[in-house]
Design an enzyme around this catalytic site. Structure first.
Site, PDB file in Angstrom:
ATOM      1  CG  ASP A 102      -6.732  -3.476  -3.226  1.00  0.00           C
ATOM      2  OD1 ASP A 102      -7.477  -2.697  -2.600  1.00  0.00           O
ATOM      3  OD2 ASP A 102      -5.492  -3.434  -3.168  1.00  0.00           O
TER       4      ASP A 102
ATOM      5  CG  HIS B 135      -5.475  -2.527   0.450  1.00  0.00           C
ATOM      6  ND1 HIS B 135      -4.857  -2.216  -0.743  1.00  0.00           N
ATOM      7  CD2 HIS B 135      -4.946  -1.696   1.371  1.00  0.00           C
ATOM      8  CE1 HIS B 135      -3.997  -1.239  -0.541  1.00  0.00           C
ATOM      9  NE2 HIS B 135      -4.024  -0.906   0.723  1.00  0.00           N
TER      10      HIS B 135
ATOM     11  CB  SER C  47      -0.971  -0.047   1.188  1.00  0.00           C
ATOM     12  OG  SER C  47      -2.015   0.862   1.002  1.00  0.00           O
TER      13      SER C  47
END
Ligand SMILES: *[C@@H]1O[C@H](CO)[C@@H](O)[C@H](O)[C@H]1NC(C)=O
Ligand SMILES: *[C@@H]1O[C@H](CO)[C@@H](O)[C@H](O)[C@H]1NC(C)=O
Ligand SMILES: *[C@@H]1O[C@H](CO)[C@@H](O)[C@H](O)[C@H]1NC(C)=O
Ligand SMILES: *[C@@H]1O[C@H](CO)[C@@H](O)[C@H](O)[C@H]1NC(C)=O
Ligand SMILES: *[C@@H]1O[C@H](CO)[C@@H](O)[C@H](O)[C@H]1NC(C)=O
Ligand SMILES: *[C@@H]1O[C@H](CO)[C@@H](O)[C@H](O)[C@H]1NC(C)=O
Ligand SMILES: *[C@@H]1O[C@H](CO)[C@@H](O)[C@H](O)[C@H]1NC(C)=O
Ligand SMILES: *[C@@H]1O[C@H](CO)[C@@H](O)[C@H](O)[C@H]1NC(C)=O
Ligand SMILES: *[C@@H]1O[C@H](CO)[C@@H](O)[C@H](O)[C@H]1NC(C)=O
Ligand SMILES: *[C@@H]1O[C@H](CO)[C@@H](O)[C@H](O)[C@H]1NC(C)=O
Length: 516
Positions: A411, A451, A187
């Protein structure tokens, strides 16, 4: 004579190694460290299995304890990066060192040490660093208000300093330089990695980057802009589509498109290559029942808009659409609930715009517009954005660097198509062929992964914590695959993902495995 000398040298180096690491070496390490601009807060020795407290940790981070994963020397330190900023680090230096250093990043606003990644790396024998990217915590505080130097740390500097300090500290502790240097993160940490590969191509030899948060400003604002397209904050219009409807639409989308990839498994492998006309979700079309079907053309249009790419003020596509069939819980956040209040989405948006863009602690996110987003992107204060237009990995490639990237197709936070865009953007900027790119940068898209981790797919490739001891090989652990690539020149052609019961890796109850 010569051979005796060599023998003595060998003995000396064995002796110095033996005393460098371990409880004794650790107990005297603080006095031995000498690193520019750096203060050692404390040093302590721990055994594998200990659970330690993390006093002073922000409650917006991952918790107040962490598990020690190897016999190691823990060093807590701060490095000043200017007169008004400093970066906090945590180093785990295992006794059983494999000669390698690894730096890590953090998610969201990046202000939390990623103990999971640090612990995994130490467990595998790496000298492992974690960083707060220059501020403590991940939301709710005006970290950046009037703090231009702190912004730079978050944007690009902390990770560079991490590489410098990490290599130097490891060298001073073990008595020899690190042989290879790695970076791992997901991320925002993925963004920090790509930024680093572009700006400081010699810092790391290999990077494992999950769902990289490039175009970071658009990522953190996308949910607001999508919600505005479906009418939020005015939820009382005939165009408004409820969360229950979005949820039913995502489920039905998967049902309809599931077989396109040749396997009916409840997952769409290549959602970015598919399209679906929301008209089919209208009442009477036969796909959704009366309680969730779209009741009029305005609602159909709302869904169409919600699944469209972001367009800038000149009409250019600047960010991919929300992924078909991806985890729809995003749509639950900007809705009206039982109390009549409105949810919001990323608290980072408020903090970022208050602190970095508008220098106004009273700025409200309620009317955020594409103009705000474009303005913020054009400022790119502290290089926090890492835009595709600046993606350039030529020097990193020249230096022999390798990147393994992974991205979940389920995601909802960073659309996996963004990774496709970044890859081809970098390729174009470098004027490279696809083969050139493939030689140093490979992407694994993981069906059914949310995610960074979790989700219905076989998502575990060793990126999470804890590690399954049965999966510590280059096929099941992306990190070890990276090491093989960097050090042995063995490029990874496939990774095997594992799905555990309840996504609980510690249980080691395997439900499914799948190659990517
Ligand atoms: C962050 O927290 C650590 C440990 O509590 C502390 O040493 C450091 O000074 C803090 N940094 C900032 C910028 O507040
Ligand atoms: C120490 O920090 C100052 C800025 O505060 C910087 O100019 C200098 O280069 C740093 N020294 C090293 C060795 O990194
Ligand atoms: C932000 O605003 C304050 C006044 O509220 C001002 O003192 C400061 O210089 C401004 N900072 C920047 C970076 O513009
Ligand atoms: C939406 O309309 C209902 C009545 O239909 C009303 O009770 C509610 O307060 C309205 N909500 C908003 C946010 O306007
Ligand atoms: C309608 O469909 C939704 C979502 O598929 C489901 O949750 C709900 O139970 C269905 N309602 C009826 C009355 O069948
Ligand atoms: C609804 O409000 C409650 C209490 O204010 C809050 O905890 C919850 O997260 C909200 N739900 C949504 C979907 O916004
Ligand atoms: C923010 O709002 C408060 C109260 O609403 C006010 O006292 C303060 O002056 C405002 N600050 C700025 C920078 O406008
Ligand atoms: C948002 O815009 C609406 C309509 O233009 C306005 O009434 C409202 O005060 C604005 N809200 C904020 C927080 O700026
Ligand atoms: C890009 O690469 C191609 C093929 O190697 C070459 O012909 C072309 O001149 C290059 N363009 C630029 C702008 O470097
Ligand atoms: C940490 O260890 C405790 C037991 O000591 C265990 O319950 C917990 O699951 C572990 N956490 C992780 C992330 O491994």
């Amino acid at each position: 004579m010569l051979s005796i000398q060599l023998l003595l040298m060998a003995l000396t180096s064995v002796l110095s190694l033996a005393s460098a690491a371990g409880p004794e070496g650790c107990s005297t390490a603080a006095a031995r460290f000498d690193i520019a601009n750096t203060t050692i807060a404390y040093v302590s020795y721990h055994k594998a299995g200990e659970v330690i407290d993390l006093p002073g940790t922000s409650d917006t981070c991952y918790g107040f304890t962490t598990n020690i994963t190897a016999n190691l020397c823990r060093v807590v330190l701060d490095t000043a990066t200017s007169d008004s900023s400093s970066v906090h680090f945590e180093a785990w230096l295992p006794d059983d060192w494999n000669g390698r250093f690894v730096g890590t990043g953090g998610g969201g606003l990046g202000g939390c040490i990623d103990y999971g990644s640090v612990g995994n790396a130490a467990r595998l024998g790496f000298a492992a660093f974690g960083t707060n990217s220059g501020h403590n915590g991940s939301s709710g505080i005006d970290y950046f208000l009037n703090q231009p130097e702190v912004i730079k740390d978050f944007g690009y500097r902390a990770n560079h300093v991490q590489a410098q300090v990490g290599k130097e500290l490891s060298k001073q502790y073990y008595g020899r330089p690190t042989e290879y240097n790695y970076y791992i993160g997901c991320s925002t940490a993925g963004r920090q990695g790509l930024s680093s590969a572009t700006l400081y191509p010699d810092d790391y030899d290999g990077m494992l980057l999950g769902a990289p948060g490039v175009e970071w400003i658009r990522i953190v604002t996308q949910w607001y802009l999508i919600a505005e397209r479906y009418g939020w904050p005015d939820v009382n219009t005939s165009a408004y589509v409820t969360y229950q409807q979005f949820e039913a639409i995502a489920a039905k989308t998967i049902e309809i498109l599931d077989g396109e990839d040749g396997v009916v498994d409840g997952m769409i492998d290549n959602p970015t290559h598919l399209k679906l006309d929301p008209q089919i979700f209208s009442c009477g079309a036969g796909f959704l029942n009366d309680s969730v079907c779209l009741q009029n053309g305005e609602q159909v249009n709302t869904v169409r808009l919600a699944y469209q790419p972001m367009v800038d003020l000149s009409g250019h596509f600047v960010y991919p659409s929300f992924t078909l069939g991806a985890d729809p819980r995003t749509f639950a956040s900007n809705t009206i609930n039982g109390t009549g209040g409105f949810g919001s989405t990323f608290p980072q948006v408020r903090d970022y715009f208050r602190g970095i863009v508008y220098n106004d602690s009273n700025w409200s996110d309620l009317n955020l517009s594409i103009a705000d987003v474009e303005y913020a992107s054009s400022l790119d204060v502290g290089l926090t954005n890492t835009p595709i237009s600046k993606a350039h990995l030529g020097e990193f490639k020249e230096a022999g660097g390798k990147i393994i990237s992974y991205h979940g197709r389920w995601d909802p936070t960073v659309p996996s198509e963004l990774t496709e865009w970044y890859y081809s953007g970098a390729q174009a900027n470098m004027n490279a062929s696809l083969d050139d790119m493939h030689d140093f940068y490979r992407i694994f898209f993981i069906p059914g992964m949310s995610h960074c981790s979790t989700g219905p797919g076989a998502w575990d490739i060793g990126q999470g914590s804890p590690l399954d001891p049965d999966m510590l090989d280059a096929e099941h652990n992306a990190y070890l695959a990276l090491v093989n690539w960097v050090e042995q020149g063995q490029a990874p052609d496939l990774l095997v993902g594992t799905k555990y019961e309840n996504d609980d890796v510690a249980s080691r109850n395997i439900l499914a495995q799948r190659s990517k």
